[in-house]
Design a protein around this motif. Sequence first.
Motif, PDB file in Angstrom:
ATOM      1  N   GLY A 239       0.797  -1.221   0.000  1.00 44.89           N
ATOM      2  CA  GLY A 239       0.000   0.000   0.000  1.00 44.89           C
ATOM      3  C   GLY A 239       0.827   1.267   0.000  1.00 44.89           C
ATOM      4  N   SER A 240       2.134   1.114  -0.101  1.00 41.20           N
ATOM      5  CA  SER A 240       3.002   2.292  -0.031  1.00 41.20           C
ATOM      6  C   SER A 240       2.743   3.263  -1.174  1.00 41.20           C
ATOM      7  CB  SER A 240       4.473   1.861  -0.049  1.00 41.20           C
ATOM      8  OG  SER A 240       4.785   1.174  -1.254  1.00 41.20           O
ATOM      9  N   PHE A 376      -4.091  -0.532  -9.803  1.00 39.10           N
ATOM     10  CA  PHE A 376      -4.121  -1.834 -10.467  1.00 39.10           C
ATOM     11  C   PHE A 376      -2.906  -2.671 -10.066  1.00 39.10           C
ATOM     12  CE2 PHE A 376      -3.242  -4.518 -14.256  1.00 39.10           C
ATOM     13  CZ  PHE A 376      -4.427  -5.253 -14.272  1.00 39.10           C
ATOM     14  N   PHE A 377      -1.730  -2.065 -10.031  1.00 38.32           N
ATOM     15  CA  PHE A 377      -0.540  -2.821  -9.636  1.00 38.32           C
ATOM     16  C   PHE A 377      -0.535  -3.122  -8.141  1.00 38.32           C
ATOM     17  CE2 PHE A 377       1.148  -1.226 -13.734  1.00 38.32           C
ATOM     18  CZ  PHE A 377       1.559  -2.444 -14.259  1.00 38.32           C
ATOM     19  N   THR A 378      -1.137  -2.261  -7.338  1.00 38.60           N
ATOM     20  CA  THR A 378      -1.305  -2.585  -5.919  1.00 38.60           C
ATOM     21  C   THR A 378      -2.162  -3.831  -5.764  1.00 38.60           C
ATOM     22  OG1 THR A 378      -1.081  -0.293  -5.186  1.00 38.60           O
ATOM     23  CG2 THR A 378      -2.235  -1.783  -3.710  1.00 38.60           C
ATOM     24  N   GLY A 384       6.126  -2.355  -5.690  1.00 34.46           N
ATOM     25  CA  GLY A 384       7.240  -1.579  -6.211  1.00 34.46           C
ATOM     26  C   GLY A 384       6.840  -0.718  -7.396  1.00 34.46           C
ATOM     27  N   VAL A 385       6.180  -1.327  -8.375  1.00 36.18           N
ATOM     28  CA  VAL A 385       5.729  -0.571  -9.551  1.00 36.18           C
ATOM     29  C   VAL A 385       4.682   0.460  -9.146  1.00 36.18           C
ATOM     30  CG1 VAL A 385       4.463  -0.731 -11.732  1.00 36.18           C
ATOM     31  CG2 VAL A 385       6.270  -2.373 -11.220  1.00 36.18           C
ATOM     32  N   SER A 386       3.749   0.031  -8.297  1.00 33.80           N
ATOM     33  CA  SER A 386       2.697   0.942  -7.853  1.00 33.80           C
ATOM     34  C   SER A 386       3.279   2.163  -7.142  1.00 33.80           C
ATOM     35  CB  SER A 386       1.736   0.197  -6.921  1.00 33.80           C
ATOM     36  OG  SER A 386       0.683   1.021  -6.528  1.00 33.80           O
ATOM     37  N   ALA A 387       4.254   1.926  -6.272  1.00 34.91           N
ATOM     38  CA  ALA A 387       4.881   3.031  -5.547  1.00 34.91           C
ATOM     39  C   ALA A 387       5.622   3.965  -6.503  1.00 34.91           C
ATOM     40  CB  ALA A 387       5.836   2.493  -4.491  1.00 34.91           C
ATOM     41  N   PHE A 388       6.316   3.382  -7.486  1.00 32.18           N
ATOM     42  CA  PHE A 388       7.047   4.209  -8.448  1.00 32.18           C
ATOM     43  C   PHE A 388       6.088   5.093  -9.236  1.00 32.18           C
ATOM     44  CE2 PHE A 388       8.838   5.090 -12.616  1.00 32.18           C
ATOM     45  CZ  PHE A 388      10.086   5.593 -12.287  1.00 32.18           C
ATOM     46  N   LEU A 389       4.963   4.511  -9.685  1.00 31.82           N
ATOM     47  CA  LEU A 389       3.990   5.289 -10.440  1.00 31.82           C
ATOM     48  C   LEU A 389       3.410   6.422  -9.599  1.00 31.82           C
ATOM     49  CD1 LEU A 389       2.054   2.481 -12.367  1.00 31.82           C
ATOM     50  CD2 LEU A 389       3.671   4.132 -13.309  1.00 31.82           C
TER      51      LEU A 389
END
Length: 443
Positions: A239-240, A376-378, A384-389
Amino acid sequence: MRIRLSDHFTYGRLLRYTFPSMVMMVFTSIYSIVDGLFVSNYVGKEAFAAVNLVYPVFMIISAIGFMLGTGGSAIVAQALGEKRNEQAQEYFSMLVFVTFWLGVAATVLCEIFLKPLTGLLGASGKLQDYSILYGRFTTLSMPFFMLQTSFQMYFNVAEKPKAGLAVTVMAGGANIVLDFLLVGVFRFGLVGAAVATNISEILGGVIPVIYFLRKNDSLLRLRRAHFEGRVFGKACTNGSSEMLSSISSSVVSILYNYRLLELAGADGVAAYGAIMYMAFIFAAILMGYANGSAPIVSYQYGAQNQAELKNLFRKSLVIIGSMDLIMFLLAELCADPVTWIFVGYDPGLHAMTRAGFRIFSLSFLIVGFTIYGSAFFTALGDGGVSAFLSFSRTFVFQIGAVLLLPALLGLTGIWFATFAAELCSLAVTIGFWAAKKKKYGYA
């Protein structure tokens, strides 16, 4: 007919399942909007600017609850999809209890450091006094607001989105009525607005606890639970992105306010606050769809149903694109009356706000895709991807835009900054969708 996470989702079923979540997010955003509306019209534009100045601080605190709600709900939903029901109950209960106690700790810290913090935000004199007065009261109910934001996600996992909607409407309705009475009728000013928010947030946090403690026909129940560091860490990591998004947005709002104080004084902060209130509502609808559909994605990913993942991804892009277009058209058509509601008492401020809103609304054409990309990635467990986005969208691109464009275009550059940042974020989001499609099997 009850819709289950294991169902095949048509457009109609997907919208019916996510609609309560969209309404929930809108009513959650009403807390600040209603406070701002009544404060602006009954207390004055300087008090209104104070509310907008200190509001990002509260959003940073509440981001903890949003992080644990989004990250934890993905873990719980995947466990349910894998038929590990007992572990799902354990994870759910533990994360709810941890959310509350983290909220208590955050409230204590905020009460201690609020005065120096408002000074760092650029407030001084009467503006700082107003900010501290409003902040002292509103931080008291932060643990309950954090619970409410978490439960918005868990109601979806429990296959009870309508129950979550009922709780949020009740809490949001209480806020509206209490603001009308305490600020509009009895003229208690900023204290009245803060108390109205306190009571509504307590209702929004306590009622779900009572619901999940009692016997119910949902997929989840609160019970005794032991702290599990691994699950807590995974929920935080997963959830980051949502927490980073909230924190980054709050930090960027602080930077916007700082630049606006330089360029246009308190009027600029008030104008930005009015614009952001409308942006909150539109973003809330899109976040509601993203959060409402996330448990479905998590469940189907846990069940390894790639056909349904493809179906959900395709339909979601169509729905979000349609929403973005409708919101942009509404914003352009309603710019004058909407801004008048907040600042119509001051013709100069109204003209500034209306012009800024028309430019800012260009971002509504894009923002749905960038919000959904991170959520969606979360849901897939790729924190990792979700946080980067989220970080690049709400922090890197926004800060770059708000530092560069005003230097080139002055005040107009402030209003263009969000559109420029969202455009950059859309390009990155599309790149990750293309790069990860084979790994997760959604396209």
